[in-house]
Enzyme design. Sequence first.
Site, PDB file in Angstrom:
ATOM      1  N   VAL A 142     -17.524  31.899  47.767  1.00 59.62           N
ATOM      2  CA  VAL A 142     -17.876  31.841  46.350  1.00 59.62           C
ATOM      3  C   VAL A 142     -18.356  30.458  45.910  1.00 59.62           C
ATOM      4  CG1 VAL A 142     -15.607  31.198  45.409  1.00 59.62           C
ATOM      5  CG2 VAL A 142     -17.098  32.758  44.124  1.00 59.62           C
ATOM      6  N   TYR A 143     -18.150  29.431  46.713  1.00 64.84           N
ATOM      7  CA  TYR A 143     -18.593  28.094  46.323  1.00 64.84           C
ATOM      8  C   TYR A 143     -20.121  28.057  46.277  1.00 64.84           C
ATOM      9  CZ  TYR A 143     -13.794  26.573  47.398  1.00 64.84           C
ATOM     10  OH  TYR A 143     -12.423  26.431  47.427  1.00 64.84           O
ATOM     11  N   THR A 144     -20.636  27.913  45.061  1.00 62.95           N
ATOM     12  CA  THR A 144     -22.078  27.982  44.795  1.00 62.95           C
ATOM     13  C   THR A 144     -22.715  29.164  45.529  1.00 62.95           C
ATOM     14  OG1 THR A 144     -22.403  26.210  46.452  1.00 62.95           O
ATOM     15  CG2 THR A 144     -22.493  25.596  44.126  1.00 62.95           C
ATOM     16  N   GLN A 145     -21.984  30.296  45.476  1.00 66.00           N
ATOM     17  CA  GLN A 145     -22.513  31.562  45.999  1.00 66.00           C
ATOM     18  C   GLN A 145     -23.031  31.428  47.433  1.00 66.00           C
ATOM     19  OE1 GLN A 145     -22.742  34.869  43.920  1.00 66.00           O
ATOM     20  NE2 GLN A 145     -20.939  33.609  43.533  1.00 66.00           N
ATOM     21  N   GLY A 146     -22.232  30.816  48.277  1.00 68.19           N
ATOM     22  CA  GLY A 146     -22.563  30.740  49.696  1.00 68.19           C
ATOM     23  C   GLY A 146     -23.275  29.477  50.134  1.00 68.19           C
TER      24      GLY A 146
END
Length: 338
Positions: free
Chosen positions: A52-56
Amino acid sequence: MVEYRPFGRTGVQVSSLTLGAMNFTLANEADGVRVIHRALDEGINIIDTADVYTQGESEQVVGKALKDRRDDVFLATKFHGQIGTGLNTRGNSRRWIITEVENSLRRLGTDRIDLYQVHRPEPGTDFDETLGALSDLVHQGKIRYIGSSTFEPSQIVEGQWTAERRGRERVVSEQPPYSILVRGIEREVLPVAQRYHLAVIPWSPLAGGYLSGRYHRGLTGPISPRASRLPTRYDPTNPANASKLAAVEKLQTLADEAGLTLIHLALAFVLNHPAITSAIIGPRTLEHLESQLEADKVTLTPDILDRIDEIVPPGTNLNPTDAGYEPPSLTDKTQRRR
C-alpha cells in the site's frame, strides 16, 4: 556496522535496525536506491515495505535497489490496505492474499518474500482463513515466514492458538508502534511476544518525527512532508500535540546532558527493551540515514531510563491515536526492563 539479533526462534539473524521503505517513491527513486545501498553497506540486512505504500511504488524501488543484492536481505512486505479502487482489492481474505502476493513478488523483482505480514487485523475475516492462505504460500516457497502488524494482545494469542489447533504455519513476528511517546505495548504486547518467542520490529520509534529534533513549541508551519500531509497531527495548538512537544523538550534536555542526539536517545530506548528485535527507521535521504546509524551502540544507564519514565510513564501513550488504543498506565517500571 550494526549489531545482529535473533529473529525470534527462526534461526535467522537480522540487524538491530530495519530499513523502512515507506518514504521511497518512483519520483525519488534514485535517492531511495542510494539510501538502500548505503544501509546495506552499513550491515543493515532487513528491509520492510508494504504493497500500500504509494500503491506499490515503494516495492518497485526496493526491487530495483536489490536487483543484484537480493540474497543479502531479509525482505519483508505487507498486505491488507486498499489497492486501487476494486471492491475486493484489499483485506485479509484468501482470495486477495493469493492474488496480491503475486503482485508484490512482481514489483519486488523476486521469487520469494522472507516475511509476509498482515498489515492490520480484519475482525470480519476469520483469521484461520488468512493463516491458511499464508501457510499454503509458505509450503509453495513464495513466502518464508508470516508476521503481523499492530495486532492487539488477544489477536496475537488467537493467531498462535489457531496455528496450533488447525495445523497452520504460525506467526513469527509482530510489528507494533513503539517509542518513548507511545509506550502502550509495554503492558501486554511485549510480554505476549516474549511468551510466544515472537520477533518484534516496532514502527515509528521516532514517534512520527516528534523525536527527530525538528519539532518544538513555537513552530508556525509544517516543516516536513509528513507534517504537510497530516497537519492536525502536528498542530502545536492541539492539546495532545502540545503535551508531546512539552515531553520532547524535556527529552532533548536529557539527551543533551547525556551527550546524545535526541534521535539516538529515542532509538536506543526502543532497542533497550529485551523483547525488541529490530527498530524500523524510515529515512528519506542519506542525511536522515546517517543520523540514525550507530544508535544500537548507545547504552542507556538506569538513571537515564528512570528520567525517561518520569517524563513519559511506562505503559502509557501520550496520544492514544498514535497506537489505536490506550491501555491503563503501567506503574511497575521493572516490567519495562525485564
